[in-house]
Enzyme design. Structure first.
Site, PDB file in Angstrom:
ATOM      1  N   HIS A  40      44.828  44.413  38.086  1.00 47.21           N
ATOM      2  CA  HIS A  40      45.737  44.514  39.237  1.00 47.21           C
ATOM      3  C   HIS A  40      46.373  43.163  39.553  1.00 47.21           C
ATOM      4  CE1 HIS A  40      43.487  48.372  40.556  1.00 47.21           C
ATOM      5  NE2 HIS A  40      44.518  48.643  39.790  1.00 47.21           N
ATOM      6  N   HIS A 124      40.731  55.139  43.947  1.00 46.20           N
ATOM      7  CA  HIS A 124      40.587  53.954  43.096  1.00 46.20           C
ATOM      8  C   HIS A 124      40.217  54.409  41.684  1.00 46.20           C
ATOM      9  CE1 HIS A 124      38.792  50.285  41.411  1.00 46.20           C
ATOM     10  NE2 HIS A 124      39.457  49.617  42.337  1.00 46.20           N
ATOM     11  N   GLU A 126      38.244  53.308  39.365  1.00 47.58           N
ATOM     12  CA  GLU A 126      36.815  53.394  39.052  1.00 47.58           C
ATOM     13  C   GLU A 126      36.188  54.619  39.694  1.00 47.58           C
ATOM     14  OE1 GLU A 126      32.632  51.255  40.218  1.00 47.58           O
ATOM     15  OE2 GLU A 126      34.343  49.911  39.933  1.00 47.58           O
ATOM     16  N   THR A 162      31.306  49.664  42.064  1.00 47.41           N
ATOM     17  CA  THR A 162      30.695  48.375  41.718  1.00 47.41           C
ATOM     18  C   THR A 162      31.246  47.192  42.513  1.00 47.41           C
ATOM     19  OG1 THR A 162      32.285  48.028  39.909  1.00 47.41           O
ATOM     20  CG2 THR A 162      30.196  49.135  39.364  1.00 47.41           C
ATOM     21  N   CYS A 193      28.156  45.303  41.607  1.00 52.81           N
ATOM     22  CA  CYS A 193      28.109  44.210  40.632  1.00 52.81           C
ATOM     23  C   CYS A 193      27.874  42.890  41.357  1.00 52.81           C
ATOM     24  CB  CYS A 193      29.431  44.156  39.860  1.00 52.81           C
ATOM     25  SG  CYS A 193      29.544  42.768  38.722  1.00 52.81           S
ATOM     26  N   SER A 221      45.608  44.539  44.312  1.00 51.01           N
ATOM     27  CA  SER A 221      44.186  44.232  44.168  1.00 51.01           C
ATOM     28  C   SER A 221      43.387  44.553  45.433  1.00 51.01           C
ATOM     29  CB  SER A 221      44.002  42.748  43.813  1.00 51.01           C
ATOM     30  OG  SER A 221      42.628  42.415  43.814  1.00 51.01           O
ATOM     31  N   SER A 222      42.526  45.583  45.351  1.00 50.50           N
ATOM     32  CA  SER A 222      41.647  45.929  46.479  1.00 50.50           C
ATOM     33  C   SER A 222      40.655  44.801  46.734  1.00 50.50           C
ATOM     34  CB  SER A 222      40.877  47.219  46.169  1.00 50.50           C
ATOM     35  OG  SER A 222      41.761  48.285  45.958  1.00 50.50           O
TER      36      SER A 222
END
Length: 283
Positions: A40, A124, A126, A162, A193, A221-222
């Site tokens: 992103h 999102h 993911e 994550t 993560c 970008s979140s």
């Protein structure tokens, strides 16, 4: 004037690996498809596009046949792999190992039964891949308020995207534990993560060290939005920039130090470009 680039900022392991795979493949061929933005960050996507990386979305899959396509670090649902087989698309799977492990754990938990709940951002990339492990049946909660609407009479198995906040996850765990009904069981897996989670305290410390902070990241970008908000909390003289041309030199009046940092989707070279742009102005 001192200008420091945060050593902890820049691509996470998963993004670095995906970009390396794309670059390696492009040394063997003139072009390569990538399903969704590989990262992103518009500037990095432009750089890779110039090398031959062509971004496509899921609606393009019907028209792609007998070709190669890279799957980015975010991961994909099983339906994407099925479609690739049908279209004879050779996949270069760059799914982050942390995300891949989480997908497997959610799939196993779903097959065992119970209410699968994912703490993450609806829509999102993911999260779409994670929900896909449950045939679309998992419940996605974005915050504590969403958690209040869960069915506490049924078993709950909680997982997390994550890149979500550890503090937010722990708050939700505590609330669910306190509200489970008799006979229902609650289990949770902390699947955040640590490479990403540890950026929060690191970036807070970095932001406090400098008079002005330039937070470099793409508008999509979140992770960047969350980290920039943390910078702003501890240092009100924090500014978000997408590239060097966004920099306003009025921000630097009567200061002694500038800190440059970014998201897990921000390339080091872009932060370095911002530093060089500032240095060029004052030379």
């Amino acid at each position: 004037m001192q200008i420091e680039i945060d050593e902890h900022s820049g691509f996470c392991f998963g993004v670095t690996t995906a970009i390396k795979k794309a670059e390696e493949e492009l040394t063997k061929c003139e072009s390569l498809y990538c399903l969704g933005d590989i990262v992103h960050n518009g500037r990095e996507c432009d750089r890779l596009k110039a090398l031959g990386l062509n971004t496509v979305d899921h609606s393009d899959l019907e028209s792609l046949h007998d070709t190669k396509m890279l799957l980015r670090a975010h991961g994909e649902p099983p339906a994407t792999y099925d479609k690739a087989r049908q279209q004879n698309i050779q996949l270069i799977d760059a799914t982050c190992p942390v995300v891949l492990n989480l997908q497997k754990r959610i799939k196993t938990a779903y097959e065992e039964g119970g209410q699968i709940v994912i703490y993450g951002k609806n829509g999102h990339a993911e999260v779409i891949g994670l929900v896909g492990q449950t045939n679309g049946e998992a419940t996605v909660i974005e915050n504590l308020e969403d958690a209040k609407h869960l069915d506490f009479n049924r078993d709950i198995k909680l997982f997390s995207q994550t890149t979500k906040s550890l503090a937010g996850f722990r708050e939700i765990v505590s609330y669910i534990e306190q509200n489970m009904r008799e006979g229902a069981h609650f289990t949770y897996s902390d699947t955040i993560c640590r490479q990403v989670a540890n950026r929060m305290p690191n970036i807070q410390s970095f932001a406090q060290k400098h008079d002005v902070i330039l937070f470099v990241c793409g508008k999509k970008s979140s992770n960047g939005k969350v980290l920039f908000a943390e910078c702003k909390k501890v240092n009100p003289h924090s500014y978000l920039v997408d590239n060097p041309s966004d920099i306003d030199f009025n921000w630097f009046n009567d200061i002694r130090s500038i800190g440059i940092c970014g998201a897990t989707s921000t390339p080091k070279w872009l932060m370095e470009d911002c530093r060089e742009y500032i240095q060029g102005k004052y030379e």
